[in-house]
Design a protein around this motif. Sequence first.
Motif, mmCIF file in Angstrom:
data_model
loop_
_atom_site.group_PDB
_atom_site.id
_atom_site.type_symbol
_atom_site.label_atom_id
_atom_site.label_comp_id
_atom_site.label_asym_id
_atom_site.label_seq_id
_atom_site.Cartn_x
_atom_site.Cartn_y
_atom_site.Cartn_z
ATOM 1 N N THR A 138 30.461 39.215 32.127
ATOM 2 C CA THR A 138 31.145 38.871 33.140
ATOM 3 C C THR A 138 30.456 37.635 33.927
ATOM 4 O O THR A 138 30.868 36.655 34.268
ATOM 5 C CB THR A 138 31.239 40.113 34.092
ATOM 6 N N SER A 188 37.549 40.835 43.237
ATOM 7 C CA SER A 188 36.364 41.328 42.893
ATOM 8 C C SER A 188 36.132 42.572 43.525
ATOM 9 O O SER A 188 35.736 43.660 42.959
ATOM 10 C CB SER A 188 35.076 40.320 42.476
ATOM 11 N N ALA A 197 38.166 45.431 42.542
ATOM 12 C CA ALA A 197 38.461 45.498 41.169
ATOM 13 C C ALA A 197 38.405 47.063 40.506
ATOM 14 O O ALA A 197 37.505 47.779 40.800
ATOM 15 C CB ALA A 197 37.531 44.798 40.338
ATOM 16 N N LEU A 201 37.576 42.699 37.312
ATOM 17 C CA LEU A 201 36.179 41.925 37.701
ATOM 18 C C LEU A 201 36.284 40.537 37.306
ATOM 19 O O LEU A 201 35.753 39.734 37.746
ATOM 20 C CB LEU A 201 35.077 42.793 37.467
ATOM 21 N N GLY A 206 38.430 38.120 38.732
ATOM 22 C CA GLY A 206 38.009 37.751 40.076
ATOM 23 C C GLY A 206 36.905 36.946 40.143
ATOM 24 O O GLY A 206 36.749 35.688 40.542
ATOM 25 N N ASN A 207 35.621 37.398 39.472
ATOM 26 C CA ASN A 207 34.370 36.694 39.635
ATOM 27 C C ASN A 207 34.307 35.737 38.512
ATOM 28 O O ASN A 207 33.805 34.653 38.889
ATOM 29 C CB ASN A 207 33.257 37.949 39.269
ATOM 30 N N ARG A 228 30.500 46.555 45.724
ATOM 31 C CA ARG A 228 31.788 45.685 46.050
ATOM 32 C C ARG A 228 31.514 45.113 47.362
ATOM 33 O O ARG A 228 32.066 44.061 47.767
ATOM 34 C CB ARG A 228 32.668 46.648 46.157
ATOM 35 N N PHE A 271 30.579 41.254 47.462
ATOM 36 C CA PHE A 271 31.397 40.172 47.037
ATOM 37 C C PHE A 271 32.396 39.925 48.465
ATOM 38 O O PHE A 271 32.836 38.900 48.796
ATOM 39 C CB PHE A 271 32.746 40.765 46.116
#
Length: 453
Positions: free
Chosen positions: A44, A86, A89, A95, A98-99, A160, A163
Motif C-alpha cells: 500500500t 482511507s 476503509a 485502503l 483511497g491512500n 483511521r 487520515f
Amino acid sequence: MTKRILAPLALAQFVCSFAGSNMNVMIKDISDDLDTTVQGVQVTITIFLLVMAALMIPGGKLTDRYGRRPCLLAGLALYGAGAVLSAVAPGLGVLILGNSILEGVGTALLIPPVYILTTMIFTDLTARAHAFGVIMAAGGVGAAAGPLIGGLITSAISWRAAFVFQALIVALIVVLSRSVPDPVPPDRTRHFDTVGACLSAAGLVLVVTGVLAADNNLLATALLLAAGVAVLAGFVCWVRAEERAGREPLLSTALLRDRTSNLGLATQNAQWLMLMGTSFTVSAYLQVVRGYSAIATGLIFTSATIGVLVSSLTAERLARRWPQRTLIMAGFALAVAGTAVLLALAAVTNNPWGSVPGLGLTGLGIGAMLTPSVNMVQSAFPQERQGEISGLSRSVSNLGSSLGTAIAGTILVAGLTGHAYAVALVVLAVVGLLGLALAALLPRTTMKTAAAG
C-alpha cells in the motif's frame, strides 16, 4: 503577503511527505484491523509512492495547459477524497484505492505547482532560496515526523484518525491557497503527450514492481526489471521522435543533457531512498520484531525529525557559507554514519532508545542536502522549462521513496526473524555511499546561494 503565499505551498509539501511515512508506525494496527499482513501494508505504501513518481512528470506538464493554481486545487480535492476514503476503509482494497491511488494521483497534480509557483512568484534569488528552504524543510519534517505524529494519533485514537488529520490539513491548504496567484495564464492550446505519459508511467511501475517481487520470485523480478528498462528506453526513443517531428514531447531531451542537473537528480533519488528506506526498515523492525507500540516507535523517530528540522531550517544560512556540493557531500556522509550507528547499537543493545542516535544523524544528513540538491536542479533551466523540470525532479525523488520502501520492505518481509534488519541497513548505507560518490562529481564552483526553482 509573502508568508501568506508560502504557507499553503509549504503545508502542501508537508502533508504529501507526511503521507509517505506516517503509515510506517501503523503497520501492526492496520494489518490487525484489516486482517492483512506486513507485506500488504508495505505494498500500500509503495503503490502510493509509485503512483506519485509515475504521474509527477505528466502532472508538471498539465500545469502549462490548465494553470498552476487550478491543478493545485484539483490535486488537493483528489487527495482529500482519498484521505476520507482511507479513514473509513473496510479492507485493504479500499485502503489502496483511497491512500495509494487517489492520494497518489492528487499528490502528482498538486506538488509540481508548488515548485513552479515558488519559482515564478519568488523572483529574487535570495527570496527564492529562502522559500525553497522552507518548503524542503516542511517536506523533510513531514517525512521524518510522520512516524511520531502517526504514532501519537494511532495510540490516542486510531490509525483511521491519521487520515482524518490529513483531510483537515488539506482543507486548511485550500482555504489558505486563495492568496496564491498564478502569474502566467494557462495555455489550452499546449500539446499533451499522452503516449509519452503512458510509456514513462508504465516503465516506472514495472521497475518498482520488479523490486517488490524479489522476495517471492527472482525470475519474475528479472523479467519485470528488463521490461521496465525496455519501456523506459522506448519512452526516450518516442520523445526524440516527437522532437524531430516538431511536436512537444512529455519531456524535452534538453533536460537530460545537463550534467549538473543529472547529478543533482541522482542525489535526490538517493536521499529519498535512504530516508524512506530507513524509516520503513526501523519502523517495521521495532514493531514486528521488538513488539513496540505505534507511539513508542513514533517517539523513537523524534530524533530523526529534530535532525531534519535543524539542518533544513539552517539550509539558507549554510548555503551562504558553503558550496552546495559540499553540503550535499556532508549530508550523505552524516546519513551513512547514522546508518552505521544504527547497525552498531542494534548489535550491542536491546534498548529501544538505541536507535535514537543513528536516526538523529541520518535526519541531520538528509535535511542538510535536500535544499541544495533541489536548488542545483531547478536553477539549471529557464522559466519556460520549470513545468518539465519540476515534474521530473519530483518524479525522481518519489521514485527514490518508492524504491526505498520497496527494497527495504522486500528484504524485511523475506526474513524478519533473521539478519534482514542488518542487511536492509547495509543496502541503504551502500546507496548513501553511491550518493556521496555522485555528489563528489558535482561542480565545485556553483553559487553558494543559488536560485531554487
